[in-house]
Write a protein that holds these residues in place. Structure first.
Motif, PDB file in Angstrom:
ATOM      1  N   LYS A 108       0.903  -1.284   0.165  1.00 25.25           N
ATOM      2  CA  LYS A 108      -0.126   0.055   0.094  1.00 25.25           C
ATOM      3  C   LYS A 108       1.040   1.123   0.116  1.00 25.25           C
ATOM      4  O   LYS A 108       0.679   2.195  -0.602  1.00 25.25           O
ATOM      5  CB  LYS A 108      -0.994   0.062   1.068  1.00 25.25           C
ATOM      6  CG  LYS A 108      -2.038   0.751   1.187  1.00 25.25           C
ATOM      7  CD  LYS A 108      -3.189   0.590   2.240  1.00 25.25           C
ATOM      8  CE  LYS A 108      -4.414   1.027   1.627  1.00 25.25           C
ATOM      9  NZ  LYS A 108      -5.644   0.743   2.817  1.00 25.25           N
ATOM     10  N   ALA A 109       2.069   1.111   0.694  1.00 32.47           N
ATOM     11  CA  ALA A 109       2.888   2.432   0.798  1.00 32.47           C
ATOM     12  C   ALA A 109       3.461   2.315  -0.573  1.00 32.47           C
ATOM     13  O   ALA A 109       3.434   3.867  -0.932  1.00 32.47           O
ATOM     14  CB  ALA A 109       3.730   2.093   1.881  1.00 32.47           C
ATOM     15  N   ARG A 110       4.090   1.366  -1.183  1.00 27.87           N
ATOM     16  CA  ARG A 110       4.631   1.599  -2.558  1.00 27.87           C
ATOM     17  C   ARG A 110       3.738   2.266  -3.586  1.00 27.87           C
ATOM     18  O   ARG A 110       3.960   3.009  -4.239  1.00 27.87           O
ATOM     19  CB  ARG A 110       5.077   0.179  -3.077  1.00 27.87           C
ATOM     20  CG  ARG A 110       6.275  -0.398  -2.396  1.00 27.87           C
ATOM     21  CD  ARG A 110       6.646  -1.493  -2.907  1.00 27.87           C
ATOM     22  NE  ARG A 110       7.213  -1.579  -4.022  1.00 27.87           N
ATOM     23  CZ  ARG A 110       7.787  -2.624  -4.701  1.00 27.87           C
ATOM     24  NH1 ARG A 110       7.573  -3.830  -4.140  1.00 27.87           N
ATOM     25  NH2 ARG A 110       8.480  -2.610  -5.989  1.00 27.87           N
ATOM     26  N   MET A 111       2.341   1.852  -3.508  1.00 25.14           N
ATOM     27  CA  MET A 111       1.277   2.034  -4.380  1.00 25.14           C
ATOM     28  C   MET A 111       0.946   3.753  -4.067  1.00 25.14           C
ATOM     29  O   MET A 111       0.703   4.504  -5.246  1.00 25.14           O
ATOM     30  CB  MET A 111      -0.077   1.390  -4.286  1.00 25.14           C
ATOM     31  CG  MET A 111       0.117  -0.240  -4.681  1.00 25.14           C
ATOM     32  SD  MET A 111       0.840  -0.406  -6.323  1.00 25.14           S
ATOM     33  CE  MET A 111      -0.748  -0.092  -7.194  1.00 25.14           C
ATOM     34  N   LYS A 112       0.947   4.179  -3.025  1.00 23.28           N
ATOM     35  CA  LYS A 112       0.891   5.554  -2.737  1.00 23.28           C
ATOM     36  C   LYS A 112       1.800   6.359  -3.218  1.00 23.28           C
ATOM     37  O   LYS A 112       1.638   7.322  -3.728  1.00 23.28           O
ATOM     38  CB  LYS A 112       0.666   5.756  -1.123  1.00 23.28           C
ATOM     39  CG  LYS A 112      -0.621   5.649  -0.653  1.00 23.28           C
ATOM     40  CD  LYS A 112      -0.633   5.944   0.816  1.00 23.28           C
ATOM     41  CE  LYS A 112      -2.053   5.965   1.304  1.00 23.28           C
ATOM     42  NZ  LYS A 112      -2.194   6.462   2.845  1.00 23.28           N
ATOM     43  N   LYS A 113       2.993   5.780  -3.338  1.00 25.20           N
ATOM     44  CA  LYS A 113       4.228   6.404  -3.814  1.00 25.20           C
ATOM     45  C   LYS A 113       4.096   6.918  -5.560  1.00 25.20           C
ATOM     46  O   LYS A 113       4.575   7.538  -5.984  1.00 25.20           O
ATOM     47  CB  LYS A 113       5.503   5.789  -3.571  1.00 25.20           C
ATOM     48  CG  LYS A 113       6.178   6.167  -2.336  1.00 25.20           C
ATOM     49  CD  LYS A 113       7.231   5.510  -1.992  1.00 25.20           C
ATOM     50  CE  LYS A 113       7.641   5.674  -0.509  1.00 25.20           C
ATOM     51  NZ  LYS A 113       8.823   4.921  -0.093  1.00 25.20           N
ATOM     52  N   ILE A 114       3.569   5.538  -6.213  1.00 23.85           N
ATOM     53  CA  ILE A 114       3.620   5.470  -7.586  1.00 23.85           C
ATOM     54  C   ILE A 114       2.334   6.175  -8.256  1.00 23.85           C
ATOM     55  O   ILE A 114       2.458   6.959  -9.122  1.00 23.85           O
ATOM     56  CB  ILE A 114       3.762   3.935  -8.007  1.00 23.85           C
ATOM     57  CG1 ILE A 114       4.914   3.426  -7.658  1.00 23.85           C
ATOM     58  CG2 ILE A 114       3.013   3.885  -9.703  1.00 23.85           C
ATOM     59  CD1 ILE A 114       4.829   1.818  -7.613  1.00 23.85           C
ATOM     60  N   LEU A 115       1.251   6.169  -7.502  1.00 17.03           N
ATOM     61  CA  LEU A 115      -0.079   6.555  -8.012  1.00 17.03           C
ATOM     62  C   LEU A 115      -0.581   7.855  -7.323  1.00 17.03           C
ATOM     63  O   LEU A 115      -0.111   8.193  -6.336  1.00 17.03           O
ATOM     64  CB  LEU A 115      -1.341   5.446  -7.712  1.00 17.03           C
ATOM     65  CG  LEU A 115      -1.015   4.043  -8.156  1.00 17.03           C
ATOM     66  CD1 LEU A 115      -2.040   3.242  -7.594  1.00 17.03           C
ATOM     67  CD2 LEU A 115      -0.942   3.986  -9.619  1.00 17.03           C
ATOM     68  N   ASN A 116      -1.179   8.639  -8.186  1.00 14.08           N
ATOM     69  CA  ASN A 116      -1.713  10.058  -7.683  1.00 14.08           C
ATOM     70  C   ASN A 116      -2.935   9.593  -6.845  1.00 14.08           C
ATOM     71  O   ASN A 116      -3.379   8.449  -6.839  1.00 14.08           O
ATOM     72  CB  ASN A 116      -2.118  10.862  -8.789  1.00 14.08           C
ATOM     73  CG  ASN A 116      -3.105  10.483  -9.795  1.00 14.08           C
ATOM     74  OD1 ASN A 116      -4.201   9.896  -9.441  1.00 14.08           O
ATOM     75  ND2 ASN A 116      -2.837  10.779 -11.116  1.00 14.08           N
TER      76      ASN A 116
END
Length: 151
Positions: A108-116
């Motif tokens: 979830k943390a990685r996805m927050k960094k990648i996605l707006n």
């Protein structure tokens, strides 16, 4: 006359239950794909759903490949435990669930960094929907299996 109608209804009812249930063809088609092909299809679905740009696609392809590898390892472990006829102890089960939840938090943390923020919200919604449908399938399987064991 009544007996004839009742017998006819019983015969029709019994033959309808005796029909084989057909497995979804989609399942067998997915099994024929190799892991790389499944990863590409998943990336394309996410690209369509979330409207990913090129750099986001590149990052997501890495994440999908890592997830796929982890999933294969986990499946192999589960099969080995099942084939050995071994059951996990409560401590082992706790450690396994703890590790899984840590992985989900990191993801979830990685996805927050990648996605707006808008894309992340959509992704989160998709994940929750997938999780809900998976739970329904598992409950259905359990009910089906317990129904077979009761007979």
């Amino acid at each position: 006359m009544k007996k004839l109608i009742i017998v006819a209804l019983l015969i029709v009812g019994m033959t309808s239950f005796a029909q084989e249930s057909k497995q979804k063809p989609q399942r067998t088609q997915m099994e024929q794909l190799n892991p790389e092909q499944r990863n590409q299809l998943r990336l394309k679905r996410l690209t369509l759903d979330l409207d990913l740009n090129a750099s986001q696609q590149k990052e997501m392809s890495k994440i999908i490949a890592e997830q796929s590898a982890k999933k294969e390892v986990a499946m192999a472990e589960r099969k080995a435990i099942k084939n050995a006829g071994k059951k996990l102890t409560p401590d082992e089960r706790f450690a396994k669930q703890n590790k899984m939840l840590d992985g989900k938090i990191a993801m979830k943390a990685r996805m927050k960094k990648i996605l707006n923020p808008e894309q992340f919200e959509k992704w989160d919604k998709i994940k929750k929907h997938e999780q809900g449908s998976m739970r329904k399938k598992m409950l259905h399987r359990k009910k089906k299996m317990s129904g077979l064991e009761d007979k």
